[in-house]
Write a protein that holds these residues in place. Structure first.
Motif, PDB file in Angstrom:
ATOM      1  N   SER A   1       0.916  -0.976  -0.142  1.00  0.00           N
ATOM      2  CA  SER A   1       0.110  -0.052  -0.049  1.00  0.00           C
ATOM      3  C   SER A   1       0.996   1.341  -0.134  1.00  0.00           C
ATOM      4  N   ARG A   2       2.082   1.236   0.712  1.00  0.00           N
ATOM      5  CA  ARG A   2       2.888   2.405   0.634  1.00  0.00           C
ATOM      6  C   ARG A   2       3.559   2.645  -0.803  1.00  0.00           C
TER       7      ARG A   2
ATOM      8  N   ALA B   1       2.169   1.723  -3.655  1.00  0.00           N
ATOM      9  CA  ALA B   1       0.635   2.041  -4.528  1.00  0.00           C
ATOM     10  C   ALA B   1       0.424   3.429  -4.342  1.00  0.00           C
ATOM     11  N   SER B   2       0.417   3.660  -2.945  1.00  0.00           N
ATOM     12  CA  SER B   2       0.066   5.328  -2.839  1.00  0.00           C
ATOM     13  C   SER B   2       1.080   6.158  -2.633  1.00  0.00           C
ATOM     14  N   HIS B   3       2.398   5.796  -3.103  1.00  0.00           N
ATOM     15  CA  HIS B   3       3.303   6.811  -2.845  1.00  0.00           C
ATOM     16  C   HIS B   3       3.311   7.898  -4.317  1.00  0.00           C
ATOM     17  N   ALA B   4       3.553   8.977  -4.248  1.00  0.00           N
ATOM     18  CA  ALA B   4       3.737   9.892  -5.328  1.00  0.00           C
ATOM     19  C   ALA B   4       4.413   9.578  -6.358  1.00  0.00           C
ATOM     20  N   GLY B   5       3.835   9.618  -7.690  1.00  0.00           N
ATOM     21  CA  GLY B   5       4.557   9.119  -8.851  1.00  0.00           C
ATOM     22  C   GLY B   5       4.422   7.689  -9.205  1.00  0.00           C
ATOM     23  N   GLY B   6       3.841   6.837  -8.231  1.00  0.00           N
ATOM     24  CA  GLY B   6       3.614   5.791  -8.548  1.00  0.00           C
ATOM     25  C   GLY B   6       4.528   4.749  -8.222  1.00  0.00           C
ATOM     26  N   GLU B   7       6.060   5.335  -7.855  1.00  0.00           N
ATOM     27  CA  GLU B   7       6.694   4.389  -7.478  1.00  0.00           C
ATOM     28  C   GLU B   7       7.394   4.705  -6.258  1.00  0.00           C
ATOM     29  N   ALA B   8       8.187   4.016  -5.319  1.00  0.00           N
ATOM     30  CA  ALA B   8       8.834   4.514  -3.993  1.00  0.00           C
ATOM     31  C   ALA B   8       9.983   3.677  -3.876  1.00  0.00           C
TER      32      ALA B   8
ATOM     33  N   GLY C   1      21.494   3.323  -9.059  1.00  0.00           N
ATOM     34  CA  GLY C   1      22.570   3.671  -7.960  1.00  0.00           C
ATOM     35  C   GLY C   1      22.531   2.629  -6.859  1.00  0.00           C
ATOM     36  N   THR C   2      22.652   3.128  -5.654  1.00  0.00           N
ATOM     37  CA  THR C   2      22.623   2.134  -4.537  1.00  0.00           C
ATOM     38  C   THR C   2      20.794   1.866  -4.105  1.00  0.00           C
ATOM     39  N   TRP C   3      20.049   2.295  -4.588  1.00  0.00           N
ATOM     40  CA  TRP C   3      18.761   2.397  -4.136  1.00  0.00           C
ATOM     41  C   TRP C   3      17.839   1.633  -5.266  1.00  0.00           C
ATOM     42  N   VAL C   4      16.786   0.899  -4.770  1.00  0.00           N
ATOM     43  CA  VAL C   4      15.934   0.028  -5.429  1.00  0.00           C
ATOM     44  C   VAL C   4      14.708   0.849  -5.458  1.00  0.00           C
ATOM     45  N   TYR C   5      13.863   0.912  -6.555  1.00  0.00           N
ATOM     46  CA  TYR C   5      12.879   1.423  -6.821  1.00  0.00           C
ATOM     47  C   TYR C   5      11.895   0.438  -7.096  1.00  0.00           C
ATOM     48  N   TYR C   6      10.556   0.561  -6.153  1.00  0.00           N
ATOM     49  CA  TYR C   6       9.405  -0.522  -6.527  1.00  0.00           C
ATOM     50  C   TYR C   6       8.300   0.369  -7.090  1.00  0.00           C
ATOM     51  N   ARG C   7       7.496  -0.561  -8.047  1.00  0.00           N
ATOM     52  CA  ARG C   7       6.246   0.079  -8.672  1.00  0.00           C
ATOM     53  C   ARG C   7       5.293  -1.132  -8.511  1.00  0.00           C
ATOM     54  N   VAL C   8       4.047  -0.778  -8.333  1.00  0.00           N
ATOM     55  CA  VAL C   8       2.971  -2.008  -8.489  1.00  0.00           C
ATOM     56  C   VAL C   8       3.000  -2.351  -9.695  1.00  0.00           C
TER      57      VAL C   8
END
Length: 127
Positions: A59-60, A62-69, A103-110
């Motif tokens: 849910s975090r 899915a509801s994050h700005a831009g559709g990814e977190a 980079g060092t971070w992973v971004y997730y999308r539903v």
């Protein structure tokens, strides 16, 4: 006790027109009995969402700005970072999330087509 190998479930979706328009693999529950294969695919997705931490992470995202977190923005769910990674891996294996390393971070999308398939299957308004 033996550990079973994790199984990635890929829900077959057929493009129906545009890039985001899909036809779900499984008919609505009101259309008839699910085949054993469809039941397996859908159960794996619902099972992945049945954990409260996974549902909160989902849910975090899915509801994050831009559709990814970024994982750095959603990791505060009351469990350790390795546990968050484990739960995100389970959601990815179930086909509910996609991820991209930057980079060092992973971004997730539903995965919107998979969620649409789950929703369509649960639609009780008819075929």
């Amino acid at each position: 006790m033996s550990k079973s190998n994790p199984k990635t479930v890929e829900l077959p979706l057929v493009p129906a027109g545009g890039a985001d328009e899909v036809v779900p693999c499984c008919p609505p529950l009101t259309a008839g009995e699910l085949s054993p294969a469809d039941a397996e695919r859908m159960a794996a997705m619902f099972k992945a969402l049945s954990d409260p931490v996974r549902l909160r992470l989902f849910s975090r995202i899915a509801s994050h700005a831009g559709g990814e977190a970024c994982v750095c923005d959603i990791a505060d769910v009351g469990v350790s970072q390795p546990t968050v990674s484990h739960h995100l891996k389970k959601l990815r294996e179930a086909g509910l999330l996609t991820s991209e390393r930057r980079g060092t971070w992973v971004y997730y999308r539903v995965a919107p087509s998979v969620v649409a398939a789950m929703s369509a299957m649960l639609d009780l308004r008819g075929v």
